[in-house]
Design a protein around this motif. Structure first.
Motif, PDB file in Angstrom:
ATOM      1  N   ARG A  18       0.718  -1.326   0.107  1.00 24.08           N
ATOM      2  CA  ARG A  18      -0.092   0.041   0.200  1.00 24.08           C
ATOM      3  C   ARG A  18       0.858   1.243   0.041  1.00 24.08           C
ATOM      4  NH1 ARG A  18      -4.531  -0.528   4.328  1.00 24.08           N
ATOM      5  NH2 ARG A  18      -5.355   1.197   3.199  1.00 24.08           N
ATOM      6  N   LEU A  19       1.836   1.391   0.656  1.00 21.61           N
ATOM      7  CA  LEU A  19       2.833   2.473   0.973  1.00 21.61           C
ATOM      8  C   LEU A  19       3.889   2.488  -0.370  1.00 21.61           C
ATOM      9  CD1 LEU A  19       3.586   2.657   4.513  1.00 21.61           C
ATOM     10  CD2 LEU A  19       2.199   4.145   3.275  1.00 21.61           C
ATOM     11  N   GLY A  20       4.209   1.294  -0.902  1.00 21.26           N
ATOM     12  CA  GLY A  20       5.512   1.133  -1.909  1.00 21.26           C
ATOM     13  C   GLY A  20       6.677   1.444  -1.269  1.00 21.26           C
ATOM     14  N   LEU A  21       6.816   0.993  -0.123  1.00 23.34           N
ATOM     15  CA  LEU A  21       8.406   0.902   0.569  1.00 23.34           C
ATOM     16  C   LEU A  21       7.961  -0.072   1.815  1.00 23.34           C
ATOM     17  CD1 LEU A  21       8.029   2.875   3.429  1.00 23.34           C
ATOM     18  CD2 LEU A  21       7.848   4.612   1.703  1.00 23.34           C
ATOM     19  N   THR A  22       9.281  -0.331   2.338  1.00 26.75           N
ATOM     20  CA  THR A  22       9.049  -1.141   3.864  1.00 26.75           C
ATOM     21  C   THR A  22       9.978  -0.374   4.451  1.00 26.75           C
ATOM     22  OG1 THR A  22      11.522  -2.283   3.067  1.00 26.75           O
ATOM     23  CG2 THR A  22       9.231  -3.507   2.429  1.00 26.75           C
ATOM     24  N   ILE A  34      13.280  -0.494   1.534  1.00 28.29           N
ATOM     25  CA  ILE A  34      13.316  -0.812   0.161  1.00 28.29           C
ATOM     26  C   ILE A  34      12.241   0.031  -0.356  1.00 28.29           C
ATOM     27  CG2 ILE A  34      12.896  -2.333  -1.746  1.00 28.29           C
ATOM     28  CD1 ILE A  34      13.866  -4.534   0.101  1.00 28.29           C
ATOM     29  N   VAL A  35      12.500   0.859  -1.463  1.00 25.33           N
ATOM     30  CA  VAL A  35      11.291   1.676  -2.082  1.00 25.33           C
ATOM     31  C   VAL A  35      10.972   0.978  -3.330  1.00 25.33           C
ATOM     32  CG1 VAL A  35      10.886   3.982  -2.911  1.00 25.33           C
ATOM     33  CG2 VAL A  35      12.146   3.562  -1.243  1.00 25.33           C
ATOM     34  N   ARG A  36       9.665   0.535  -3.623  1.00 25.98           N
ATOM     35  CA  ARG A  36       9.472  -0.073  -4.943  1.00 25.98           C
ATOM     36  C   ARG A  36       9.364   1.021  -6.066  1.00 25.98           C
ATOM     37  NH1 ARG A  36       4.033  -2.271  -3.978  1.00 25.98           N
ATOM     38  NH2 ARG A  36       3.443  -0.527  -5.067  1.00 25.98           N
ATOM     39  N   LEU A  37      10.062   0.615  -7.171  1.00 25.88           N
ATOM     40  CA  LEU A  37       9.985   1.539  -8.309  1.00 25.88           C
ATOM     41  C   LEU A  37       8.667   1.693  -8.856  1.00 25.88           C
ATOM     42  CD1 LEU A  37      13.019  -0.197 -10.421  1.00 25.88           C
ATOM     43  CD2 LEU A  37      13.045   1.825  -9.181  1.00 25.88           C
ATOM     44  N   ALA A  41       5.831   6.691  -3.188  1.00 24.72           N
ATOM     45  CA  ALA A  41       7.145   6.900  -2.505  1.00 24.72           C
ATOM     46  C   ALA A  41       8.435   7.076  -3.365  1.00 24.72           C
ATOM     47  CB  ALA A  41       7.361   5.861  -1.557  1.00 24.72           C
ATOM     48  N   ALA A  42       8.573   6.341  -4.293  1.00 23.53           N
ATOM     49  CA  ALA A  42       9.757   6.705  -5.199  1.00 23.53           C
ATOM     50  C   ALA A  42       9.383   7.995  -6.086  1.00 23.53           C
ATOM     51  CB  ALA A  42       9.843   5.549  -6.386  1.00 23.53           C
TER      52      ALA A  42
END
Length: 96
Positions: A18-22, A34-37, A41-42
């Motif tokens: 949901r956030l696009g990151l851990t 980790i930021v999802r491409l 968030a990216a």
């Protein structure tokens, strides 16, 4: 350097989707893992390793426009009483 970023929760099964990151806990600090491409968030420029200083959430308050209703009701009551007084329906309290 500090920056404030607003992340809206997207559709997904868990918080990472949901956030696009851990987020990783390193001692007493929280850091971006980790930021999802292609995620929000990216796109906002979050990088792995950045420290999270705080999290803000909106307050669950009533709308400020609800306070207008009592004022309108009071205005309507005064208007109604003045119209009634003008029509001669209420004694003004003065002796004849």
């Amino acid at each position: 350097m500090e920056k404030l970023i607003r992340l809206d929760l997207a559709e997904g099964k868990n918080a990472a989707e949901r956030l696009g990151l851990t987020v990783s806990a390193l001692g007493d600090t929280m850091t971006v893992g980790i930021v999802r491409l292609g995620s929000q968030a990216a796109k906002l420029g979050l990088q792995p390793g950045e420290e999270i200083a705080g999290i803000r959430t909106p307050n669950d308050r009533q709308s400020r426009y609800w306070f207008v209703l009592p004022a309108l009701l009071l205005f309507g009551l005064v208007f109604w009483l003045q119209r009634r007084r003008k029509a001669g329906g209420v004694a003004t309290g003065a002796a004849p």
